[in-house]
Design a protein around this motif. Structure first.
Motif, PDB file in Angstrom:
ATOM      1  N   GLY A 158       5.955 -50.515 -15.397  1.00 18.77           N
ATOM      2  CA  GLY A 158       6.365 -49.733 -16.551  1.00 18.77           C
ATOM      3  C   GLY A 158       7.829 -49.350 -16.484  1.00 18.77           C
ATOM      4  O   GLY A 158       8.586 -49.824 -15.640  1.00 18.77           O
ATOM      5  N   GLN A 159       8.226 -48.470 -17.359  1.00 14.96           N
ATOM      6  CA  GLN A 159       9.594 -47.990 -17.416  1.00 14.96           C
ATOM      7  C   GLN A 159       9.586 -46.460 -17.419  1.00 14.96           C
ATOM      8  O   GLN A 159       8.667 -45.841 -17.965  1.00 14.96           O
ATOM      9  CB  GLN A 159      10.305 -48.498 -18.677  1.00 14.96           C
ATOM     10  N   PRO A 160      10.597 -45.835 -16.815  1.00 17.79           N
ATOM     11  CA  PRO A 160      10.647 -44.366 -16.825  1.00 17.79           C
ATOM     12  C   PRO A 160      10.551 -43.780 -18.229  1.00 17.79           C
ATOM     13  O   PRO A 160       9.915 -42.740 -18.417  1.00 17.79           O
ATOM     14  CB  PRO A 160      11.990 -44.069 -16.161  1.00 17.79           C
ATOM     15  N   ASP A 161      11.163 -44.420 -19.198  1.00 18.05           N
ATOM     16  CA  ASP A 161      11.162 -43.868 -20.552  1.00 18.05           C
ATOM     17  C   ASP A 161       9.781 -43.871 -21.201  1.00 18.05           C
ATOM     18  O   ASP A 161       9.592 -43.283 -22.272  1.00 18.05           O
ATOM     19  CB  ASP A 161      12.143 -44.640 -21.435  1.00 18.05           C
ATOM     20  N   ASP A 162       8.823 -44.548 -20.562  1.00 18.01           N
ATOM     21  CA  ASP A 162       7.467 -44.565 -21.092  1.00 18.01           C
ATOM     22  C   ASP A 162       6.723 -43.267 -20.794  1.00 18.01           C
ATOM     23  O   ASP A 162       5.581 -43.103 -21.226  1.00 18.01           O
ATOM     24  CB  ASP A 162       6.669 -45.732 -20.500  1.00 18.01           C
ATOM     25  N   HIS A 163       7.372 -42.373 -20.060  1.00 16.52           N
ATOM     26  CA  HIS A 163       6.700 -41.153 -19.608  1.00 16.52           C
ATOM     27  C   HIS A 163       7.441 -39.911 -20.102  1.00 16.52           C
ATOM     28  O   HIS A 163       8.635 -39.954 -20.414  1.00 16.52           O
ATOM     29  CB  HIS A 163       6.617 -41.131 -18.082  1.00 16.52           C
ATOM     30  N   GLU A 164       6.698 -38.793 -20.116  1.00 15.19           N
ATOM     31  CA  GLU A 164       7.286 -37.535 -20.561  1.00 15.19           C
ATOM     32  C   GLU A 164       8.315 -37.010 -19.566  1.00 15.19           C
ATOM     33  O   GLU A 164       9.241 -36.295 -19.949  1.00 15.19           O
ATOM     34  CB  GLU A 164       6.186 -36.489 -20.763  1.00 15.19           C
ATOM     35  N   ARG A 165       8.138 -37.323 -18.269  1.00 18.94           N
ATOM     36  CA  ARG A 165       9.069 -36.863 -17.228  1.00 18.94           C
ATOM     37  C   ARG A 165       9.679 -38.084 -16.547  1.00 18.94           C
ATOM     38  O   ARG A 165       9.312 -38.420 -15.422  1.00 18.94           O
ATOM     39  CB  ARG A 165       8.325 -35.990 -16.209  1.00 18.94           C
ATOM     40  N   PRO A 166      10.607 -38.806 -17.202  1.00 16.81           N
ATOM     41  CA  PRO A 166      11.154 -40.045 -16.621  1.00 16.81           C
ATOM     42  C   PRO A 166      11.839 -39.828 -15.284  1.00 16.81           C
ATOM     43  O   PRO A 166      11.917 -40.768 -14.481  1.00 16.81           O
ATOM     44  CB  PRO A 166      12.144 -40.529 -17.694  1.00 16.81           C
ATOM     45  N   GLU A 167      12.334 -38.613 -15.017  1.00 15.54           N
ATOM     46  CA  GLU A 167      13.020 -38.378 -13.742  1.00 15.54           C
ATOM     47  C   GLU A 167      12.054 -38.434 -12.553  1.00 15.54           C
ATOM     48  O   GLU A 167      12.485 -38.558 -11.402  1.00 15.54           O
ATOM     49  CB  GLU A 167      13.735 -37.026 -13.771  1.00 15.54           C
ATOM     50  N   LEU A 168      10.748 -38.363 -12.818  1.00 12.58           N
ATOM     51  CA  LEU A 168       9.758 -38.407 -11.740  1.00 12.58           C
ATOM     52  C   LEU A 168       9.233 -39.814 -11.486  1.00 12.58           C
ATOM     53  O   LEU A 168       8.499 -40.038 -10.531  1.00 12.58           O
ATOM     54  CB  LEU A 168       8.568 -37.502 -12.078  1.00 12.58           C
ATOM     55  N   VAL A 169       9.594 -40.772 -12.332  1.00 14.30           N
ATOM     56  CA  VAL A 169       8.930 -42.078 -12.338  1.00 14.30           C
ATOM     57  C   VAL A 169       9.587 -43.066 -11.377  1.00 14.30           C
ATOM     58  O   VAL A 169      10.810 -43.179 -11.316  1.00 14.30           O
ATOM     59  CB  VAL A 169       8.914 -42.663 -13.765  1.00 14.30           C
ATOM     60  N   ARG A 170       8.725 -43.784 -10.640  1.00 14.70           N
ATOM     61  CA  ARG A 170       9.147 -44.940  -9.867  1.00 14.70           C
ATOM     62  C   ARG A 170       8.336 -46.139 -10.347  1.00 14.70           C
ATOM     63  O   ARG A 170       7.167 -45.988 -10.729  1.00 14.70           O
ATOM     64  CB  ARG A 170       8.923 -44.713  -8.371  1.00 14.70           C
ATOM     65  N   THR A 171       8.948 -47.300 -10.310  1.00 20.03           N
ATOM     66  CA  THR A 171       8.297 -48.471 -10.892  1.00 20.03           C
ATOM     67  C   THR A 171       7.825 -49.467  -9.842  1.00 20.03           C
ATOM     68  O   THR A 171       7.540 -50.614 -10.163  1.00 20.03           O
ATOM     69  CB  THR A 171       9.260 -49.176 -11.860  1.00 20.03           C
ATOM     70  N   SER A 172       7.726 -49.034  -8.601  1.00 15.34           N
ATOM     71  CA  SER A 172       7.233 -49.906  -7.539  1.00 15.34           C
ATOM     72  C   SER A 172       6.034 -49.256  -6.875  1.00 15.34           C
ATOM     73  O   SER A 172       6.030 -48.056  -6.606  1.00 15.34           O
ATOM     74  CB  SER A 172       8.315 -50.169  -6.493  1.00 15.34           C
ATOM     75  N   LEU A 173       5.020 -50.066  -6.597  1.00 17.91           N
ATOM     76  CA  LEU A 173       3.818 -49.572  -5.936  1.00 17.91           C
ATOM     77  C   LEU A 173       3.954 -49.577  -4.415  1.00 17.91           C
ATOM     78  O   LEU A 173       2.993 -49.343  -3.699  1.00 17.91           O
ATOM     79  CB  LEU A 173       2.611 -50.408  -6.367  1.00 17.91           C
ATOM     80  N   ASP A 174       5.151 -49.821  -3.918  1.00 15.44           N
ATOM     81  CA  ASP A 174       5.399 -49.803  -2.475  1.00 15.44           C
ATOM     82  C   ASP A 174       5.455 -48.346  -2.009  1.00 15.44           C
ATOM     83  O   ASP A 174       6.496 -47.696  -2.065  1.00 15.44           O
ATOM     84  CB  ASP A 174       6.717 -50.520  -2.162  1.00 15.44           C
ATOM     85  N   LEU A 175       4.317 -47.832  -1.552  1.00 19.80           N
ATOM     86  CA  LEU A 175       4.256 -46.423  -1.163  1.00 19.80           C
ATOM     87  C   LEU A 175       5.014 -46.133   0.117  1.00 19.80           C
ATOM     88  O   LEU A 175       5.252 -44.973   0.440  1.00 19.80           O
ATOM     89  CB  LEU A 175       2.786 -45.991  -1.016  1.00 19.80           C
ATOM     90  N   SER A 176       5.406 -47.176   0.844  1.00 17.95           N
ATOM     91  CA  SER A 176       6.170 -46.954   2.075  1.00 17.95           C
ATOM     92  C   SER A 176       7.547 -46.377   1.787  1.00 17.95           C
ATOM     93  O   SER A 176       8.204 -45.836   2.686  1.00 17.95           O
ATOM     94  CB  SER A 176       6.315 -48.262   2.858  1.00 17.95           C
ATOM     95  N   SER A 177       7.991 -46.469   0.539  1.00 13.67           N
ATOM     96  CA  SER A 177       9.297 -45.907   0.180  1.00 13.67           C
ATOM     97  C   SER A 177       9.227 -44.403  -0.025  1.00 13.67           C
ATOM     98  O   SER A 177      10.248 -43.749  -0.179  1.00 13.67           O
ATOM     99  CB  SER A 177       9.822 -46.575  -1.099  1.00 13.67           C
ATOM    100  N   LEU A 178       8.001 -43.848  -0.019  1.00 14.19           N
ATOM    101  CA  LEU A 178       7.813 -42.405  -0.175  1.00 14.19           C
ATOM    102  C   LEU A 178       7.429 -41.790   1.162  1.00 14.19           C
ATOM    103  O   LEU A 178       6.916 -42.466   2.058  1.00 14.19           O
ATOM    104  CB  LEU A 178       6.703 -42.115  -1.194  1.00 14.19           C
ATOM    105  N   THR A 179       7.667 -40.512   1.296  1.00 17.84           N
ATOM    106  CA  THR A 179       7.170 -39.781   2.450  1.00 17.84           C
ATOM    107  C   THR A 179       5.819 -39.184   2.068  1.00 17.84           C
ATOM    108  O   THR A 179       5.736 -38.190   1.342  1.00 17.84           O
ATOM    109  CB  THR A 179       8.145 -38.662   2.857  1.00 17.84           C
ATOM    110  N   ILE A 180       4.758 -39.821   2.528  1.00 22.99           N
ATOM    111  CA  ILE A 180       3.397 -39.390   2.201  1.00 22.99           C
ATOM    112  C   ILE A 180       2.742 -38.883   3.478  1.00 22.99           C
ATOM    113  O   ILE A 180       2.616 -39.617   4.461  1.00 22.99           O
ATOM    114  CB  ILE A 180       2.586 -40.536   1.575  1.00 22.99           C
ATOM    115  N   ASP A 181       2.343 -37.624   3.463  1.00 23.49           N
ATOM    116  CA  ASP A 181       1.803 -36.975   4.647  1.00 23.49           C
ATOM    117  C   ASP A 181       0.503 -36.269   4.301  1.00 23.49           C
ATOM    118  O   ASP A 181      -0.053 -36.435   3.214  1.00 23.49           O
ATOM    119  CB  ASP A 181       2.834 -36.001   5.227  1.00 23.49           C
TER     120      ASP A 181
END
Length: 332
Positions: A158-181
């Motif tokens: 998708g695209q950030p502009d497709d959402h109400e909060r585009p500043e929160l959007v990432r377009t990759s499902l690679d969760l390793s790029s996030l800090t998930i704890d």
């Protein structure tokens, strides 16, 4: 205000790294720390910034790490502070603490300076990672941020502009790029588009919660499919489906409220929180100067002597000289 220190604090918060922001709010000369001096102290005792001299810094580090353990701020008074210590004057090297988080430590070093340092622990906030593209996704992220949680939306393709909060959007499902704890909840709301891929990615993380927004029938079908893909009971038991409190067929915003209500309830029960391993690293070894009673970090100690087979560490050369002149006085 130290802009560099504050910028580092912002980056540490983005990376979900626990730290303490230490600020000198008062000082009495002579003191190397200046009013307004700031530093961040990491969970391994590393200091970035400047607060004070050799006698003060080890004590500040030790007290900061204690703040990370209990999660509460603390006002640290180093040295006698002209009545600012609430009329309390503990013996040299001793400490005193009020229930309101005030801690006074009398200093016995050559300097006659004093400081008051405010220690503010910063622990990672609960985080919600919502995967998908639907009104429910935006609603869950909006409710999460409204209650002070961190939120990330992942819309694969998708695209950030497709959402109400585009500043929160990432377009990759690679969760390793996030800090998930353990303080992270991953909520899959892909509406059947790529539920299996999203859940597989979530199961590869350390998330404290994984939920699937779906009907009970679709949730069971997804569980059966994941089992054919090699996921076992230990994996599948991590998935909460349907996600949130099951209130039947309700609008998207109410689904978001049901999901967050469930997450808040779980957090109140002790879930979705970093365990001690997530906050505490191996803490620096501490010793006590036998002359003045100040704390000394063994790894950084420049002044050390061996007496009768025992190691003694000192905060300054003067303390070491006094000890070596009359060791029996201080050993006893």
């Amino acid at each position: 205000m130290n802009v560099d220190v504050l910028a580092r604090a912002v980056e540490l918060r983005r990376l979900r790294q626990p730290f303490v922001l230490a600020s000198v709010i008062w000082r009495r000369a002579p003191s190397s720390g200046q009013q307004g001096s700031q530093a961040v102290i990491l969970s391994d005792g590393t200091v970035r910034g400047w607060l004070g001299g050799a006698c003060a810094e080890p004590t500040v580090i030790i007290e900061a790490l204690a703040c990370l353990d209990h999660g509460q701020p603390r006002l640290l008074c180093l040295g006698l502070s002209d009545g600012r210590d609430r009329n309390r004057s503990p013996a040299l090297g001793q400490t005193d603490e009020d229930s309101d988080g005030l801690r006074s430590i009398a200093m016995a070093c050559d300097s006659e300076g004093a400081m008051e340092i405010y220690l503010e622990p910063n622990l990672p906030a609960p985080q919600v990672v919502v995967i998908g593209r639907s009104p429910a996704v935006d609603a869950i992220a909006a409710v999460a941020t409204a209650i002070g949680w961190d939120a990330v939306i992942i819309d694969d393709g998708g695209q950030p502009d497709d959402h109400e909060r585009p500043e929160l959007v990432r377009t990759s499902l690679d969760l390793s790029s996030l800090t998930i704890d353990q303080a992270t909840a991953v909520v899959v709301a892909t509406q059947g588009h790529y539920d299996d891929v999203a859940l597989a990615a979530a199961l590869g993380t350390d998330a404290g919660y994984i939920g699937l927004v779906a009907s009970a029938k679709r949730a069971q079908a997804m569980s059966d499919y994941l089992r054919t893909q090699g996921f076992g009971d230990d994996d599948l038991i991590r998935i909460s489906a349907p996600a949130g409190f099951d209130l039947g067929r309700i609008p998207n915003r109410e689904i978001a409220a049901a999901v967050l209500a469930d997450l808040v309830a779980r957090r109140a029960e002790g879930q979705l929180a970093l365990d001690s391993a997530g906050v505490s690293q191996e803490r620096p070894e501490e010793a006590v100067d036998p002359v003045c009673g100040m704390s000394v970090l063994v790894s950084d100690a420049r002044y050390h002597t061996l007496h009768d087979g025992s190691d003694y560490y000192f905060c300054a050369a003067g303390c070491q000289q006094r000890f070596e002149a009359e060791p029996a006085v201080f050993v006893s």
